[in-house]
Motif scaffolding. Structure first.
Motif, PDB file in Angstrom:
ATOM      1  N   ALA A 101       2.623   7.900   0.717  1.00  0.00           N
ATOM      2  CA  ALA A 101       2.639   6.495   1.130  1.00  0.00           C
ATOM      3  C   ALA A 101       1.694   6.262   2.295  1.00  0.00           C
ATOM      4  N   LEU A 102       1.707   7.160   3.267  1.00  0.00           N
ATOM      5  CA  LEU A 102       0.867   6.988   4.455  1.00  0.00           C
ATOM      6  C   LEU A 102      -0.612   7.131   4.121  1.00  0.00           C
ATOM      7  N   THR A 103      -0.929   7.923   3.106  1.00  0.00           N
ATOM      8  CA  THR A 103      -2.332   8.037   2.680  1.00  0.00           C
ATOM      9  C   THR A 103      -2.886   6.670   2.301  1.00  0.00           C
ATOM     10  N   ALA A 104      -2.115   5.913   1.535  1.00  0.00           N
ATOM     11  CA  ALA A 104      -2.554   4.571   1.133  1.00  0.00           C
ATOM     12  C   ALA A 104      -2.425   3.579   2.282  1.00  0.00           C
ATOM     13  N   ILE A 105      -1.381   3.710   3.102  1.00  0.00           N
ATOM     14  CA  ILE A 105      -1.211   2.792   4.235  1.00  0.00           C
ATOM     15  C   ILE A 105      -2.367   2.938   5.214  1.00  0.00           C
ATOM     16  N   ASN A 106      -2.805   4.170   5.462  1.00  0.00           N
ATOM     17  CA  ASN A 106      -3.942   4.392   6.360  1.00  0.00           C
ATOM     18  C   ASN A 106      -5.196   3.676   5.852  1.00  0.00           C
ATOM     19  N   ALA A 107      -5.413   3.724   4.530  1.00  0.00           N
ATOM     20  CA  ALA A 107      -6.548   3.008   3.958  1.00  0.00           C
ATOM     21  C   ALA A 107      -6.381   1.506   4.128  1.00  0.00           C
ATOM     22  N   ALA A 108      -5.146   1.016   3.999  1.00  0.00           N
ATOM     23  CA  ALA A 108      -4.884  -0.411   4.196  1.00  0.00           C
ATOM     24  C   ALA A 108      -5.133  -0.829   5.633  1.00  0.00           C
ATOM     25  N   PRO A 129      10.399   9.046  17.451  1.00  0.00           N
ATOM     26  CA  PRO A 129      11.046  10.336  17.135  1.00  0.00           C
ATOM     27  C   PRO A 129      11.409  10.475  15.664  1.00  0.00           C
ATOM     28  N   PHE A 130      11.787   9.382  15.015  1.00  0.00           N
ATOM     29  CA  PHE A 130      12.106   9.435  13.597  1.00  0.00           C
ATOM     30  C   PHE A 130      10.848   9.337  12.736  1.00  0.00           C
ATOM     31  N   TRP A 131       9.857   8.599  13.229  1.00  0.00           N
ATOM     32  CA  TRP A 131       8.596   8.442  12.502  1.00  0.00           C
ATOM     33  C   TRP A 131       7.865   9.772  12.377  1.00  0.00           C
ATOM     34  N   ASN A 132       7.870  10.557  13.456  1.00  0.00           N
ATOM     35  CA  ASN A 132       7.186  11.855  13.438  1.00  0.00           C
ATOM     36  C   ASN A 132       7.800  12.772  12.378  1.00  0.00           C
ATOM     37  N   GLN A 133       9.136  12.720  12.234  1.00  0.00           N
ATOM     38  CA  GLN A 133       9.808  13.528  11.225  1.00  0.00           C
ATOM     39  C   GLN A 133       9.582  12.954   9.828  1.00  0.00           C
ATOM     40  N   LEU A 134       9.631  11.634   9.724  1.00  0.00           N
ATOM     41  CA  LEU A 134       9.484  10.989   8.428  1.00  0.00           C
ATOM     42  C   LEU A 134       8.091  11.188   7.849  1.00  0.00           C
ATOM     43  N   ARG A 135       7.061  11.080   8.694  1.00  0.00           N
ATOM     44  CA  ARG A 135       5.693  11.146   8.178  1.00  0.00           C
ATOM     45  C   ARG A 135       5.315  12.556   7.729  1.00  0.00           C
ATOM     46  N   SER A 136       6.078  13.587   8.166  1.00  0.00           N
ATOM     47  CA  SER A 136       5.788  14.952   7.726  1.00  0.00           C
ATOM     48  C   SER A 136       6.411  15.264   6.371  1.00  0.00           C
ATOM     49  N   HIS A 137       7.245  14.347   5.848  1.00  0.00           N
ATOM     50  CA  HIS A 137       7.870  14.558   4.543  1.00  0.00           C
ATOM     51  C   HIS A 137       6.822  14.403   3.449  1.00  0.00           C
ATOM     52  N   PRO A 138       6.834  15.257   2.434  1.00  0.00           N
ATOM     53  CA  PRO A 138       5.792  15.198   1.393  1.00  0.00           C
ATOM     54  C   PRO A 138       5.682  13.831   0.723  1.00  0.00           C
ATOM     55  N   ALA A 185       0.831  -1.204   0.000  1.00  0.00           N
ATOM     56  CA  ALA A 185       0.000   0.000   0.000  1.00  0.00           C
ATOM     57  C   ALA A 185       0.864   1.252   0.000  1.00  0.00           C
ATOM     58  N   GLY A 186       1.964   1.233   0.737  1.00  0.00           N
ATOM     59  CA  GLY A 186       2.864   2.380   0.749  1.00  0.00           C
ATOM     60  C   GLY A 186       3.449   2.662  -0.627  1.00  0.00           C
ATOM     61  N   ILE A 187       3.820   1.588  -1.349  1.00  0.00           N
ATOM     62  CA  ILE A 187       4.357   1.762  -2.704  1.00  0.00           C
ATOM     63  C   ILE A 187       3.294   2.340  -3.628  1.00  0.00           C
ATOM     64  N   VAL A 188       2.070   1.810  -3.520  1.00  0.00           N
ATOM     65  CA  VAL A 188       0.967   2.335  -4.324  1.00  0.00           C
ATOM     66  C   VAL A 188       0.726   3.818  -4.013  1.00  0.00           C
ATOM     67  N   GLY A 189       0.783   4.162  -2.737  1.00  0.00           N
ATOM     68  CA  GLY A 189       0.577   5.553  -2.348  1.00  0.00           C
ATOM     69  C   GLY A 189       1.634   6.481  -2.908  1.00  0.00           C
ATOM     70  N   LEU A 190       2.896   6.012  -2.967  1.00  0.00           N
ATOM     71  CA  LEU A 190       3.965   6.826  -3.544  1.00  0.00           C
ATOM     72  C   LEU A 190       3.703   7.108  -5.022  1.00  0.00           C
ATOM     73  N   LEU A 191       3.103   6.129  -5.700  1.00  0.00           N
ATOM     74  CA  LEU A 191       2.856   6.284  -7.130  1.00  0.00           C
ATOM     75  C   LEU A 191       1.602   7.110  -7.415  1.00  0.00           C
ATOM     76  N   LEU A 192       0.576   6.934  -6.607  1.00  0.00           N
ATOM     77  CA  LEU A 192      -0.707   7.586  -6.869  1.00  0.00           C
ATOM     78  C   LEU A 192      -0.796   8.996  -6.308  1.00  0.00           C
ATOM     79  N   SER A 226       0.421  16.932  -5.596  1.00  0.00           N
ATOM     80  CA  SER A 226      -0.978  16.767  -5.989  1.00  0.00           C
ATOM     81  C   SER A 226      -1.874  17.356  -4.931  1.00  0.00           C
ATOM     82  N   SER A 227      -3.026  17.811  -5.323  1.00  0.00           N
ATOM     83  CA  SER A 227      -3.933  18.484  -4.397  1.00  0.00           C
ATOM     84  C   SER A 227      -5.028  17.554  -3.936  1.00  0.00           C
ATOM     85  N   GLY A 228      -4.692  16.335  -3.662  1.00  0.00           N
ATOM     86  CA  GLY A 228      -5.678  15.345  -3.260  1.00  0.00           C
ATOM     87  C   GLY A 228      -5.501  14.929  -1.832  1.00  0.00           C
ATOM     88  N   PRO A 229      -5.742  13.666  -1.578  1.00  0.00           N
ATOM     89  CA  PRO A 229      -5.718  13.172  -0.211  1.00  0.00           C
ATOM     90  C   PRO A 229      -4.344  13.158   0.422  1.00  0.00           C
TER      91      PRO A 229
END
Length: 403
Positions: A338-345, A324-333, A167-174, A179-182
């Motif tokens: 990836a997290l958009t799709a992972i959350n759906a998964a 501590p690293f996750w909080n910084q990583l998840r704020s990266h564009p 799902a993360g890979i799909v999110g990176l691609l989609l 993009s101005s989406g989810p």
């Protein structure tokens, strides 16, 4: 996000420890209701991000999420308070049960069946609420549905991990960064990232690195030390720590691993082992507190404390090492896509778990469905607190058992 004190974290997590029946999937529903909906200590997306992170890490699933919320809201001491509050009720009950050394035939108890039906209502509410927020469009709903389908058709903890990675890979691609989406960051999460930015400070990053080093050093050094210095306490520490560090999926998955560590070594018989496991099914809180019963059976109250601390220690080290690293990583564009799709998964994984084991092991008759539906209405429409719904489920289960 509200300012949260350590005492508030302890009180709320203790309430959850007293009322969270039904296993790790149901616990995530209780957490969602309490921390996200009622207290608003954490928003929907951040909660889903945390659940996704904890799916990748070994150890007790719901306890890791609770520790993570405590850590985000109150630092190291907040994580400790969240763990103590959620774990203490079930650990104490199971240690007392071991002390009384009495069997418990709870399999056919009506009140226990009622608690399982309450878990159904809790999980349905969590899946519905997270689905509306995290899988509201065609693309993300498709990811959730496919994830649920594959999880059910290929049941394995490793399947879930692979699905989240996919799902993360799909999110990176989609969902591209521009993009101005989810993939854009919600305003509520902007507030959360501001309040938890302290976790990304150099101090917490150093602590995180130390925690990750300690996790691997203990994992590989304890078996060696156990063989060099035969000692009951070192042996217990090694057995329970290794179980907590290597089991994925938590809950019932821990049963065969613990049985291999306990029964062949002669620490306790199979009948005693299964009696304690049966008791663990009848109480709220994390199933990993089964270690409290086993530790007491091995070496009394001290054994219960050592076993409980040992089996949960890997979860502490991993969550505090990753966040501590996750909080910084998840704020990266790029990571947001990836997290958009992972959350759906994650919604899909919870949907699959709603069917098996929550629904299939609980809803057997029309009367079961009616009680579960009533409890769901009490949660969703009448806004009754979780403890009240649990009390109603006990009464309802006893009535069903008497029919």
């Amino acid at each position: 996000m509200k300012q949260v004190t350590w005492l508030q974290i302890l009180i709320v997590s203790f309430q959850l420890g007293l009322t969270s029946f039904g296993g790790p999937v149901a616990h995530l529903g209780y957490f969602h209701e309490k921390y996200v909906k009622r207290k608003q200590w954490i928003d929907e997306h951040s909660y889903a991000d945390l659940v996704a992170l904890c799916q990748f890490l070994p150890g007790p699933a719901s306890s890791k999420v609770g520790i993570g919320i405590g850590f985000m809201c109150g630092g190291v001491l907040g994580a400790i308070m969240a763990w103590i509050g959620f774990t203490l009720p079930s650990a104490a009950v199971l240690a007392v049960f071991a002390y009384l050394s009495q069997g418990m035939d709870s399999g056919s108890a009506g009140w226990l069946h009622g608690l399982k039906l309450a878990a159904v209502a809790i999980v349905v509410q969590a899946v519905w609420g997270m689905g509306k927020s995290l899988a509201p469009d065609k693309g993300r709903a498709t990811i959730a549905i496919l994830t649920a389908a594959i999880s059910l058709l290929v049941p394995s903890t490793y399947t879930q991990v692979l699905l989240l990675i996919s799902a993360g890979i799909v999110g990176l691609l989609l969902y591209k960064p521009n993009s101005s989406g989810p993939s854009s960051k919600p305003d509520s999460e902007q507030a959360l990232l501001g309040t938890t930015s302290a976790l990304s400070s150099p101090l917490y990053k150093k602590l995180a690195i130390c925690c990750l080093i300690a996790f691997f050093v203990l994992l590989f050094a304890l078996p060696l030390l156990r063989s060099i210095y035969p000692n009951i306490w070192l042996a217990m520490f090694d057995s329970f720590y290794r179980t907590g560090a290597l089991v994925f999926g938590g809950g019932h998955v821990v049963l065969p691993l613990l049985e291999q560590e306990m029964v062949p070594t002669g620490w306790l018989g199979k009948e005693q082992f299964l009696a304690g496991y049966g008791a663990a099914q009848a109480i709220p809180g994390p199933l990993f507190t089964f270690a409290s019963y086993l530790g007491f059976m091995i070496h009394g109250w001290t054994g219960a404390v050592v076993a409980t601390l040992s089996i949960f220690l890997p979860a502490f080290l991993l969550v505090m090492g990753a966040l501590p690293f996750w909080n910084q990583l998840r704020s990266h564009p790029h990571t947001r896509g990836a997290l958009t799709a992972i959350n759906a998964a994650v919604v899909g994984i919870l949907l699959a778990a709603l069917y098996d084991p929550v629904w299939t092991s609980t809803v057997k008759t029309p009367a079961d469905f009616v009680l579960a539906l009533f409890l769901y209405g009490a949660l969703l429409f009448w806004k009754l607190p979780s403890w009240c719904v649990v009390a109603l489920s006990i009464v309802g289960g006893m009535l069903l058992g008497a029919l």
